[in-house]
Design a protein around this motif. Sequence first.
Motif: not given
Length: 369
Positions: A149-159, A216-219, A236-244
């Motif tokens: 969850e500390a890997f920040t790249y996915w926020s850029d990917f989600a842009a 994740r919240p930042d994504v 659209v609603g949002f669920i913050e968290g981990d898929a597992f």
Amino acid sequence: MTTPPAPAVTRQSLLETLQAFKRTSLLRATVELGVYDALVAGPLDAPGLADAVGADPRALRILLGAAAATGLLDTVTETETETEGDGNHGDHRYALPEGAADLLVSSSPQYAGHALKVNVSDWEWEAMRDLAAVVRKGGTLLAPDATDEAFTYWSDFAADGTFVTRAAAATLVDGTRAWAAGLRQPRVLDVGCGHALFGLAFAREHPHAVVRALDRPDVLVRARAHAERMGLSERVGFIEGDAFTTGLDGPYDLVIAANLLPMFPRDQGTGLLRRLAGVLRPGGRLVTVGFSVDGGPPADEHAAHLLSLLMLISTPGGEAHSLETTRRMLADAGLAELSARRVGPLPVHVVTAEPLVATTAGLQEGTSR
């Protein structure tokens, strides 16, 4: 069918490979400096471009020459005489090459410059530098790695997603259209959603669909922005968290796992699919989207092999699973494949499956459509 031989390795092909990172750096720099935006109104010489983008004239002149030499810029030659001064270049004006106005000018609807944040990310460059060490170890050297969850790249990917995202989302929508037409209000979970463009594409096609996007919240900041831009925020609603581990708030008619399975080895992926199958209603659908390395000519599966390489350097055990492996994962998770659609010529498959048996959640909620 006989596989054609690979192209010969030559001095020229080696040189092109050795210099490829310089071309990538040139593209990144010209986009970041705003060179293509500055040329929309017409050709400019190096001093004019330096003024327009706020760069050092000499340094920009060298950059522009290299960009033109590699096809990233076009030139208009005014004279064949050398410019007075240092004599290092002819009297050129620089212009947009064919296609650049669509793909590299930031105001264009087809702008692709955002892909630099995804494909030329700093962490990826650094990780690739130690590729041999990754192979010796057998997995990523990154800490945190791409599953953390500390890997920040996915926020850029989600842009914005990638070049493949919209084509794959369209394939998903097309493959589920007839089935979804029979639902009064389809309820959708886009798990590990990133940009959420898969779930959003489905919602745009079906005006009564409601979507839950999990990440994740930042994504999810990025996913919310896409929902607002597409006018879908109210559905659209949002669920913050981990898929597992996070509660999934089921049941759902459709669960989407796009570009998610390649991050995990087969056993973890199967466990995730089993968890997702548990929140499907009877007659529901689970759709996976991902690149596949299927044993064809490597050149035909170029993007899939490079994704596997990316997963090798960034995850503990992920890779671009073959279509057959994806099918086995689905079966082991209690799901039966209904269709597998390839996204045009790309080595990407959209696989649709349904539960082999009705789930407990589905039996309880199956009549509430």
